[in-house]
Design a protein around this motif. Structure first.
Motif, PDB file in Angstrom:
ATOM      1  N   SER A  45     -69.104  35.018 -33.712  1.00 13.96           N
ATOM      2  CA  SER A  45     -69.484  36.186 -32.917  1.00 13.96           C
ATOM      3  C   SER A  45     -70.237  35.783 -31.661  1.00 13.96           C
ATOM      4  CB  SER A  45     -70.373  37.117 -33.761  1.00 13.96           C
ATOM      5  OG  SER A  45     -70.890  38.181 -32.994  1.00 13.96           O
ATOM      6  N   MET A  46     -70.224  36.671 -30.673  1.00 12.21           N
ATOM      7  CA  MET A  46     -71.025  36.466 -29.470  1.00 12.21           C
ATOM      8  C   MET A  46     -72.430  37.018 -29.646  1.00 12.21           C
ATOM      9  SD  MET A  46     -69.457  39.426 -26.969  1.00 12.21           S
ATOM     10  CE  MET A  46     -70.739  39.192 -25.732  1.00 12.21           C
ATOM     11  N   HIS A  47     -72.691  37.675 -30.783  1.00 14.95           N
ATOM     12  CA  HIS A  47     -73.957  38.373 -30.986  1.00 14.95           C
ATOM     13  C   HIS A  47     -74.965  37.516 -31.753  1.00 14.95           C
ATOM     14  CE1 HIS A  47     -72.213  42.033 -29.434  1.00 14.95           C
ATOM     15  NE2 HIS A  47     -71.177  41.841 -30.223  1.00 14.95           N
ATOM     16  N   ASN A  48     -76.022  37.123 -31.076  1.00 12.49           N
ATOM     17  CA  ASN A  48     -77.108  36.376 -31.705  1.00 12.49           C
ATOM     18  C   ASN A  48     -78.152  37.384 -32.179  1.00 12.49           C
ATOM     19  OD1 ASN A  48     -78.821  34.399 -32.556  1.00 12.49           O
ATOM     20  ND2 ASN A  48     -79.509  33.795 -30.519  1.00 12.49           N
ATOM     21  N   ASP A  49     -77.758  38.182 -33.145  1.00 11.35           N
ATOM     22  CA  ASP A  49     -78.549  39.322 -33.576  1.00 11.35           C
ATOM     23  C   ASP A  49     -78.904  39.174 -35.047  1.00 11.35           C
ATOM     24  OD1 ASP A  49     -78.700  42.152 -34.857  1.00 11.35           O
ATOM     25  OD2 ASP A  49     -79.037  42.500 -32.713  1.00 11.35           O
ATOM     26  N   GLU A  50     -80.170  39.273 -35.356  1.00  6.31           N
ATOM     27  CA  GLU A  50     -80.616  39.058 -36.732  1.00  6.31           C
ATOM     28  C   GLU A  50     -79.948  40.011 -37.717  1.00  6.31           C
ATOM     29  OE1 GLU A  50     -84.595  39.521 -39.493  1.00  6.31           O
ATOM     30  OE2 GLU A  50     -84.762  39.670 -37.318  1.00  6.31           O
ATOM     31  N   GLU A  51     -79.793  41.271 -37.310  1.00  5.83           N
ATOM     32  CA  GLU A  51     -79.203  42.235 -38.222  1.00  5.83           C
ATOM     33  C   GLU A  51     -77.751  41.882 -38.561  1.00  5.83           C
ATOM     34  OE1 GLU A  51     -80.794  44.568 -39.923  1.00  5.83           O
ATOM     35  OE2 GLU A  51     -82.562  43.716 -38.948  1.00  5.83           O
TER      36      GLU A  51
END
Length: 228
Positions: free
Chosen positions: A86-92
């Motif tokens: 993913s491109m999302h470095n998001d904890e959730e």
């Protein structure tokens, strides 16, 4: 075909991205891309037909996203393990990927060496996560939920939370994210993440949704998060 070959299915709604990933992976002799998909539904159908070792799947796709497809993966193949790319470095997103059973999570700007390492580790039965959450925290998270062990709590339902944990629980309940909590308490994000995982472990929950529900369901916890 050698016995060491790793068969991979790629799922991403961008053809250019899939082509790039395929080219990168197939520079290694033992990795072969045997199928491709544009969305989660196509990914599951490809997995059912091809029975790959690893499904490399994006999160945000049409028809069915990567997290939902990963959740359903075992219904289509017992052997296939999912690597979220993913491109999302998001904890959730990372937490959700663990909840739905992903064996790994990589960012799309990862290096070739790390990508290959992740594929090989997952193929051997391991787990591989990159991003802000360390492997130590991931392993801790995976051992949080033990259905055979009764929940331990005192008469006031405070679950032996420390003063700092109660403070952080109150902020979580108020909708404050980890970065904002870290800024407010003048602590590192890693420290806040550690406290959060400890809170979840003590309350015997495996997601923030379960955590908030437990707070609402138990009077003592509601008092903890609502007192001044």
């Amino acid at each position: 075909m050698t016995t060491d070959q790793i068969n991979v299915v790629l799922a991403d709604d961008h053809t250019v991205v899939r082509n790039g990933i395929k080219l990168l992976l197939e520079t290694e002799g033992e990795i072969k891309v045997i199928g491709e998909a544009n969305d989660g539904l196509e990914a599951l159908e490809a997995v059912k037909q091809l029975q790959p070792d690893v499904l490399v799947i994006d999160i945000r796709m049409p028809n069915m996203n990567g997290l939902e497809a990963t959740r359903k993966l075992k219904d289509y193949s017992e052997k296939t393990r999912a690597l979220i790319l993913s491109m999302h470095n998001d904890e959730e997103y990372i937490l959700q990927s663990v909840e739905v059973g992903a064996s790994g999570y990589l960012l799309k700007d990862t290096s070739k060496d790390e990508f290959l390492k992740a594929i090989r580790s997952i193929h051997k039965g391991g787990k591989y996560f990159s991003g802000d959450i360390s492997n130590v925290l991931i392993n801790s998270y995976l051992t949080v939920k033990n259905p055979g062990e009764p929940v331990q709590k005192d008469s006031e339902y405070d679950y032996d939370l420390t003063k700092r944990e109660k403070e952080i629980l109150q902020l979580i309940y108020s909708g404050v994210n980890n970065k904002e909590i870290a800024d407010q308490l003048k602590k590192s994000i890693r420290t806040i993440e550690t406290h959060r995982f400890n809170i979840m472990k003590k309350l015997n929950v495996s997601s923030v949704v379960e955590l908030l529900k437990k707070v609402e369901d138990e009077k003592g916890l509601r008092l903890i998060v609502r007192k001044d």
